[in-house]
Design a protein around this motif. Sequence first.
Motif, mmCIF file in Angstrom:
data_model
loop_
_atom_site.group_PDB
_atom_site.id
_atom_site.type_symbol
_atom_site.label_atom_id
_atom_site.label_comp_id
_atom_site.label_asym_id
_atom_site.label_seq_id
_atom_site.Cartn_x
_atom_site.Cartn_y
_atom_site.Cartn_z
ATOM 1 N N GLN A 2 0.841 -1.212 0.000
ATOM 2 C CA GLN A 2 0.000 0.000 0.000
ATOM 3 C C GLN A 2 0.869 1.253 0.000
ATOM 4 O OE1 GLN A 2 -2.743 0.050 3.295
ATOM 5 N NE2 GLN A 2 -3.379 2.186 2.927
ATOM 6 N N THR A 30 -13.213 -3.379 -2.810
ATOM 7 C CA THR A 30 -11.761 -3.218 -2.977
ATOM 8 C C THR A 30 -10.996 -3.653 -1.726
ATOM 9 O OG1 THR A 30 -12.030 -0.875 -2.351
ATOM 10 C CG2 THR A 30 -11.913 -1.378 -4.700
ATOM 11 N N GLN A 70 -10.869 -7.412 -1.826
ATOM 12 C CA GLN A 70 -9.947 -7.869 -2.864
ATOM 13 C C GLN A 70 -8.510 -7.406 -2.610
ATOM 14 O OE1 GLN A 70 -11.631 -6.487 -6.566
ATOM 15 N NE2 GLN A 70 -13.232 -8.083 -6.590
ATOM 16 N N GLN A 96 -7.249 -4.491 -2.659
ATOM 17 C CA GLN A 96 -6.789 -3.379 -3.494
ATOM 18 C C GLN A 96 -6.782 -2.128 -2.613
ATOM 19 O OE1 GLN A 96 -9.254 -3.167 -7.012
ATOM 20 N NE2 GLN A 96 -8.967 -5.332 -7.488
ATOM 21 N N ALA A 146 -6.740 1.605 -4.013
ATOM 22 C CA ALA A 146 -8.051 2.015 -4.535
ATOM 23 C C ALA A 146 -9.023 2.267 -3.381
ATOM 24 C CB ALA A 146 -8.595 0.944 -5.478
#
Length: 300
Positions: free
Chosen positions: A43, A187, A190, A192, A195
């Motif tokens: 991240q 997100t 998942q 992500q 995002a």
Amino acid sequence: MWGISYWAVPIFSALVWLSMLIALLTTWTSQGSPHYSSMDPKQTIAYISDIGAQGLKPLFIAMSAVTVVSFDIAFILERYLRHTGKLARNTSIWQKVYSTLSIVFAIAGAAGLILLSIFDTVHHNRLHNGFLALFIGGYVISAVFICWEYQRLGIHFREHSVLRYSFWVKLTFILLEVALAIAFGVTQRQKQYNAAAVLEWVISFIYFFYVLSFFMDFMPAVRSKNHQSRETEMNMADQEAGMTARRGDGAVPLNGYSTNGNGYANGGVDGHTSTDAMHPGYEGHGKPVRGPAPLPSRNF
């Protein structure tokens, strides 16, 4: 004074929230966008909570609390103003129920934000996420009920366009926040995280505009107060005029002459009297009335 300050409550709340977001974002970028321990290894964009859990935690807690407490006061003020008639009154018991439920869920959302700022993502990740859901869900459901109330009010008060505008603004907030919250959850699941972080910042800035939208709801109360003030001044002027008219001949205007029923001063214009009948000793333009000539004396 109160009439002027109604609209200041949501504006104050919105500005505090915006200031907090800017302070957190500015601090993170000015420090070189550091990677915090609460962030995933891959991240690169920090969540609001990641920044708030670090050295700015006291600021995060304080400004979050001030934002939601003042915002909930705006909900309560709106209910009070409708009850007292300074805003369009509710026309049914159900409208009052919707208004009350919007306050209840707003308070729940406020509790969620305060608690998530206290139970940070570093030490209480599970609790933090639960309170985040309470914060978003509480205010979305609150917006649903206040939209429902405004929709019913708009049917009865079609002349109040502010109800229609406010309804559409709040409905837009509901649709956007629900869509973004779903995207945020997907997100997150998942993994992500970048995002998801961007979506969290977007959700927070949209919340700023939602809080600010309550500014328009209080404007009719300000106009109503000013209108009542003008009416009060006109009524006082009418009462003064009526008292002067009732005094009749006994009224004394500023020029120092008393007035008669015909509207002329007894002292007269240019020094003449206004009514001959009221002053039998005079005729015409202030001249003495000449009686019959005396009879000659009989002694001469």
